[in-house]
Scaffold this motif. Structure first.
Motif, short mmCIF file in Angstrom:
data_model
loop_
_atom_site.label_atom_id
_atom_site.label_comp_id
_atom_site.label_asym_id
_atom_site.label_seq_id
_atom_site.Cartn_x
_atom_site.Cartn_y
_atom_site.Cartn_z
N ARG A 231 2.55 -2.71 12.08
CA ARG A 231 1.69 -1.66 11.73
C ARG A 231 0.54 -2.05 10.76
N ILE A 232 1.19 -2.01 9.56
CA ILE A 232 0.43 -2.63 8.32
C ILE A 232 1.12 -3.35 7.63
N SER A 233 0.43 -4.34 6.60
CA SER A 233 0.79 -5.28 5.79
C SER A 233 2.19 -5.23 5.15
N PHE A 234 2.97 -6.18 4.66
CA PHE A 234 3.99 -5.98 3.80
C PHE A 234 3.46 -5.54 2.55
N ALA A 235 2.31 -6.13 2.08
CA ALA A 235 1.62 -5.60 0.83
C ALA A 235 1.39 -4.27 0.79
N GLU A 236 0.78 -3.63 1.80
CA GLU A 236 0.52 -2.39 1.96
C GLU A 236 1.76 -1.24 1.95
N LYS A 237 2.86 -1.69 2.51
CA LYS A 237 3.89 -1.05 2.65
C LYS A 237 4.42 -1.00 1.00
N VAL A 238 4.58 -2.10 0.33
CA VAL A 238 5.00 -2.15 -1.09
C VAL A 238 4.04 -1.27 -1.89
N ALA A 239 2.77 -1.35 -1.79
CA ALA A 239 1.89 -0.59 -2.57
C ALA A 239 2.00 0.91 -2.26
N ASN A 240 2.22 1.55 -1.18
CA ASN A 240 2.36 2.75 -0.76
C ASN A 240 3.65 3.04 -1.58
N ALA A 241 4.76 2.43 -1.40
CA ALA A 241 5.89 2.70 -1.98
C ALA A 241 5.84 2.86 -3.75
N ALA A 242 5.12 2.00 -4.23
CA ALA A 242 5.12 1.98 -5.60
C ALA A 242 4.09 3.31 -6.17
N LYS A 243 3.34 3.86 -5.15
CA LYS A 243 2.53 4.99 -5.41
C LYS A 243 3.43 6.33 -5.49
N MET A 244 4.55 5.88 -4.89
CA MET A 244 5.64 7.24 -4.69
C MET A 244 6.62 7.02 -5.94
N SER A 245 6.32 5.91 -6.85
CA SER A 245 7.49 5.75 -7.75
C SER A 245 8.62 5.16 -7.51
N ALA A 246 8.70 4.51 -6.50
CA ALA A 246 9.84 3.80 -5.98
C ALA A 246 10.37 2.67 -6.75
N SER A 247 11.52 2.11 -6.57
CA SER A 247 11.79 0.83 -7.50
C SER A 247 11.95 -0.37 -6.78
N ALA A 248 12.01 -0.16 -5.52
CA ALA A 248 12.27 -1.39 -4.63
C ALA A 248 11.79 -1.15 -3.33
N VAL A 249 11.55 -2.18 -2.30
CA VAL A 249 11.34 -2.17 -0.93
C VAL A 249 12.25 -2.81 -0.17
N LEU A 250 12.74 -2.73 0.83
CA LEU A 250 13.27 -3.54 1.74
C LEU A 250 12.72 -3.45 3.25
N ILE A 251 12.37 -4.58 3.69
CA ILE A 251 11.39 -4.51 4.81
C ILE A 251 12.41 -5.39 6.12
N TYR A 252 12.55 -4.76 7.09
CA TYR A 252 13.37 -5.26 8.19
C TYR A 252 12.57 -5.26 9.50
N PRO A 253 12.82 -6.18 10.69
CA PRO A 253 12.34 -6.22 11.93
C PRO A 253 13.18 -5.30 12.86
N ASP A 254 12.58 -3.92 13.31
CA ASP A 254 13.47 -3.18 14.09
C ASP A 254 13.08 -3.67 15.61
#
Length: 739
Positions: A231-254
Motif C-alpha cells: 500500500r505505501i512504501s517502506f520509508a513511509e511506514k517507518v516515518a509514520n511510526a517515528a511520528k508516534m514515537s515508536a522505537s523500531a519497525v518490523l515489516i513482513y509480507p502477509d
C-alpha cells in the motif's frame, strides 16, 4: 560644402590684391574664358565644382538604391493592418512532416516478440547489485548497443553512500525470551543499534492506521511496530511510526498480499526521499566537497524486514485489545508484556555508480528532449524489476535509430535514453543526475517515461502520471493493441472509465516520482500487472525469468513488445508533433477539489472553534489564484487552436509555456534538501495543498504539531505559487491578467 566656400573666398581675395598692385584688370580679362568671366571663376574652380556635383549625385543614387532595397526586405510597418502583396515563407528547419500513421507503421515493423528473446537473455544476470562488477558489465553492454545504433553516448559517474547488510555479523531480534531470529533481508538507511520494546500491530503502517490506534488510547511511545508490507512504501511506514514515537519497525509480507513462500526474505530502503541521503539536494560527484549533512528523510529509528513465518510466530502470541474489524483476521494488537529486542548492524559504504546515456537528436528543437529511463541494478536477478525494462529501453533505441537512419523519420525534438544505477536504494542514480543538472533540465527536458517493472503480470494495466499527460496516455491506449486478445489496450482495460480503471497515484517509491515532484518534469510510469495479489517477488532474490514466466503464462516477450510500442507511441508523439500533447486544464479539477476541501475545513473551524484562526483569514485569495490559473490555461488552449504550425518560433514559444506549467508548481520557498518533493499538488510534505488540509485537521483536534501561524504562512505561499504558475503560463509579462 566647407571646402567649396573656402576655395571661392581664397580666389576672391587674390583678385583684390592684384587690383591693388595695378595689374588686376589685365589679369582678369586676359586670362579667363568668356564663361569664367561671366561667372567670376577660374577653370580650376569649375572643374572642382563639376567633380563635386558628380560625387554628390553618385552618393545620392546609392542612398536611394539602398533605401529602396531595404523597403523590399524589411517588414512593412503597415503589414499588421494591410495584407502583404507577397506571402512570407516560414523556414521549418526540417524535412516535410511524416504522416503520423506512417510513423506508427514504421515502429510496428521494427518490433516483434522474437527480437526480444536474445535481448532479454543478454541483459539477464544473477548478480548486478548497484556498484558491483555485474552492474558495471551491464552498463557497458547498454553503452555498446547505443554506440552500434550510431547514437551520441556518454556516461555519468557518482560516488554515493549506501547502507548494506552487515559484512560480518547479522541483524537479529528476540521475542519474549525465545530463540534468536536472524533475517537475511534488510532495509537500507535504517538507524543502527539495539532497542527493546513491546510489540504493537499497526496493519499497513498508514497514517490512518496510527490514528485508529490513537483513538483507542493506546500508548505507542517506545513500541516496536509490526506492520504488513504493501500500500505505501517502506520509508513511509517507518516515518509514520517515528511520528508516534515508536522505537523500531518490523515489516513482513502477509499471505493476503504476497503469494510468495513464507520464508522469502525482502530487501528495500527506508529513506523518505530519493538519491544519496548524505548529499541532499546536491550531486555526489567525486570532485565536489560539501560539509557533512544528512537528508531530513533519514529515519532515526530501527527498521528491519522479517519473513512471513517469523511474523506468524509473533502474531500468534500477542495479547491486548482486539484489532479493528476492517484489519482482517489478525485478532490482537499486542500489549506491554509482548516484549521484543531488535538489533540492526547495517554498514554504510561508498560506491561508484555509472549512469549510461544515448541520444537521438532532433532536427528542429534539438535542445528540447524527452527522457526514457530504466533501472539497471537489482537485489538479485531482478528480471521483472530491471531486466525487462532495460531490454525495452535498448529495443526502443534500436527501433527509433533505425527509423531515423534508414526510413527518413526526422523527430523535431531529441530523445535521451538513460540506464540508471542504484535504483534499488531509492532512485539514487536518476536523482543524482537530476541534482547535478537541474538548472538546465528544468528548462529543456519536457517529459520523463519510466520503464521499471513494466511487466509483472498480464491481467491488468496501470498507469501513474502527471495529469498533463492524460490525453496523450488515453490516445496511446487506443492505438496500441493488447497481445493476448485482438483488442486495443483501451478496450481491454479501460472499459467505460479509463481514468478510474487504469490510472493510479504515483507513489513515493516510483522511479518517475523525483522527476515529477522534485524537478517539475511531466512524467509517466506504467506496468502490466498480475492484479490482486501483485507480483510477489519485487525486492527479493527470487525475481527470476521462471517466476515472471509463471506470472505471465509465458508471455514475457509479447508483453515486453507491447510495452515498447506503448512507450514508443508516446515518445514519438512528443517528438513528432509541432506542439507538445499536454493539457494544463487537467490540473484545474485537482486544484478546485483541494480548494473546496480547504474552504470547507476553514469554515467549519470558524464556526465551531473560531479562536483557532484569525477572523481576517479568507480563502478568497486562493479562489482568485485558481481563477487566474484557469484563465491562463484557457488562453493557452485558444492560442494553440489559432497558431500557424509552420511558424517555428511561435511553436517554440507555445511549447515553452506548456513546459512552464509543471515546473512552476514546485514551491520555491522551501529547500530541496529539507523538502525535496516540492510539488504543491503531487509532492509530499506540509507545504502541499494536501498538507494544508491535514494541518487544518490537526488544528481541529488540537494536535501538538498544529500551529495556526505556520498554517497561515504555508497557505499564503501555496496560494502565490498557483498565481505564479498562472503568470508563467500566460507567457509575456505584458499579457498578464492583473485585474
Amino acid at each position: 560644402m566647407e571646402g567649396d566656400n573656402s576655395q571661392m573666398e581664397l580666389s576672391s581675395n587674390m583678385d583684390e590684391e592684384d587690383g591693388e598692385n595695378g595689374g588686376g584688370d589685365h589679369f582678369k580679362h586676359k586670362g579667363k574664358p568668356y564663361v569664367a568671366q561671366k561667372l567670376g571663376h577660374t577653370p580650376k574652380d569649375l572643374c572642382f565644382m563639376a567633380a563635386a556635383t558628380v560625387l554628390i549625385f553618385t552618393i545620392g543614387y546609392f542612398i536611394g538604391y539602398l533605401v529602396y532595397q531595404k523597403k523590399d526586405c524589411a517588414p512593412n510597418c503597415a503589414a499588421s493592418v494591410l495584407p502583404s502583396e507577397r506571402s512570407v515563407e516560414h523556414e521549418t528547419g526540417a524535412a516535410p512532416l511524416m504522416d503520423w500513421d506512417d510513423v506508427k507503421k514504421l515502429l510496428a515493423q521494427k518490433l516483434s516478440p522474437a527480437k526480444f528473446e536474445p535481448v532479454l537473455s543478454e541483459f539477464s544476470t544473477a548478480n548486478h547489485r548497484a556498484g558491483s562488477p555485474g552492474d558495471e558489465s551491464l552498463g557497458n553492454k547498454v553503452l555498446t548497443r547505443f554506440i552500434e545504433y550510431d547514437m551520441k553516448t556518454w556516461t555519468d559517474e557518482h560516488f554515493v553512500k549506501v547502507q548494506d547488510p552487515p559484512a560480518s555479523g547479522y541483524n537479529k531480534f528476540v521475542f519474549k525470551n525465545g530463540n534468536e531470529e536472524r533475517p537475511d533481508g534488510f532495509l537500507s538507511y535504517s538507524a543502527n543499534g539495539n532497542v527493546t520494546g513491546a510489540v504493537l500491530y499497526a496493519h499497513y503502517g498508514q497514517e490512518s492506521d496510527f490514528r485508529m490506534l490513537r483513538d483507542k488510547n493506546i500508548n505507542m511511545s517506545g513500541r516496536v511496530m509490526l506492520v504488513r508490507a504493501g500500500r505505501i512504501s517502506f520509508a513511509e511506514k517507518v516515518a509514520n511510526a517515528a511520528k508516534m514515537s515508536a522505537s523500531a519497525v518490523l515489516i513482513y509480507p502477509d499471505s493476503a498480499d504476497y503469494m510468495s513462500d513464507e520464508t522469502t526474505q525482502f530487501f528495500g530502503h527506508v529513506h523518505l526521499g530519493s538519491g544519496d541521503p548524505y548529499t541532499p539536494g546536491f550531486p555526489s560527484f567525486n570532485h565536489t566537497q560539501f560539509p557533512p549533512v544528512q537528508s531530513s528523510g533519514l529515519p532515526k529509528i530501527l527498521a528491519q524486514t522479517i519473513t512471513a513465518r517469523m511474523a506468524t510466530k509473533i502474531l500468534g502470541q500477542l495479547g491486548g485489545q482486539n484489532v479493528p474489524e476492517s484489519w482482517g483476521v489478525i485478532t490482537k494488537l499486542g500489549d506491554e508484556t509482548d516484549v521484543i529486542t531488535v538489533e540492526v548492524n547495517n554498514v554504510l559504504t561508498e560506491k561508484k555508480i555509472i549512469n549510461v546515456f544515448g541520444v537521438i537528436k532532433g532536427f528542429v528543437d534539438s535542445d528540447r528532449y524527452v527522457v526514457i529511463g530504466a533501472q539497471r541494478d537489482a537485489w538479485g536477478p531482478g528480471f521483472a524489476a530491471s531486466t525487462v525494462g532495460t531490454s525495452v529501453l535498448v529495443e526502443l533505441a534500436r527501433s527509433i535509430s533505425d527509423m531515423v537512419k534508414n526510413d527518413g523519420f526526422k523527430p523535431r525534438r531529441s530523445i535521451v535514453f538513460a540506464s540508471w544505477s542504484a535504483g534499488e536504494y531509492g532512485s539514487v542514480g536518476a536523482t543524482e543526475w537530476l541534482e547535478g543538472y537541474l538548472s538546465s533540465l528544468s528548462m529543456k527536458a519536457f517529459s520523463y517515461i519510466n520503464l521499471d517493472g513494466v511487466v509483472s503480470g498480464r491481467n491488468g494495466f496501470k498507469v501513474a502520471a502527471s495529469p498533463l499527460m492524460y490525453n496523450l496516455i488515453e490516445g496511446t491506449l487506443k492505438e496500441v493493441n493488447y497481445p493476448i486478445q485482438a483488442a486495443s489496450l483501451y478496450s481491454q482495460f479501460a472499459k467505460a472509465n479509463w481514468e478510474q480503471n487504469v490510472l493510479e497515484p504515483m507513489k513515493l517509491d516510483n522511479a518517475a516520482y523525483p522527476f515529477l515532484a522534485f524537478s517539475g518534469i511531466p512524467s509517466v510510469s506504467f506496468r502490466f500487472t498480475s492484479g490482486n495479489p501483485e507480483y510477489p517477488y519485487f525486492g527479493t532474490v527470487l525475481d527470476t525469468r521462471e517466476k515472471l514466466n509463471a506470472a505471465t503464462s509465458n508471455q514475457v516477450p509479447q508483453l515486453a513488445e507491447t510495452a515498447t510500442r506503448f512507450t514508443g507511441h508516446m515518445v514519438l508523439r512528443l517528438v513528432h508533433d509541432h506542439l507538445l500533447r499536454m493539457d494544463l486544464m487537467k490540473y484545474g479539477n485537482i486544484i478546485r477539489n483541494h480548494m473546496a476541501q480547504i474552504n470547507k475545513e476553514v469554515n467549519k473551524i470558524k464556526t465551531m472553534q473560531p479562536q483557532l484562526l484569525p477572523k481576517a483569514l479568507t480563502v478568497q485569495w486562493l479562489i482568485t489564484a485558481y481563477g487566474s490559473y484557469m484563465r491562463a490555461s484557457q488562453g493557452l488552449a485558444t492560442d494553440i487552436k489559432n497558431i500557424n504550425l509552420e511558424d517555428i518560433e511561435m511553436c517554440r514559444t507555445i511549447n515553452d509555456r506548456i513546459m512552464s506549467g509543471e515546473r512552476n508548481f514546485l514551491l520555491p520557498y522551501v529547500s530541496p534538501g529539507e523538502s525535496p518533493f516540492r510539488h504543491i499538488l503531487l509532492g509530499s510534505g506540509p507545504h502541499t495543498l494536501k498538507g494544508l488540509s491535514n494541518h487544518l485537521e490537526a488544528l481541529k483536534t488540537k494536535s501538538p504539531e498544529a500551529d495556526a501561524n505556520l498554517f497561515l504562512n504555508q497557505f499564503a505561499l501555496v496560494t502565490w505559487t498557483i498565481q505564479s504558475c498562472a503568470n508563467a503560463i500566460v507567457g509575456e509579462i505584458w499579457s498578464l491578467d492583473t485585474e
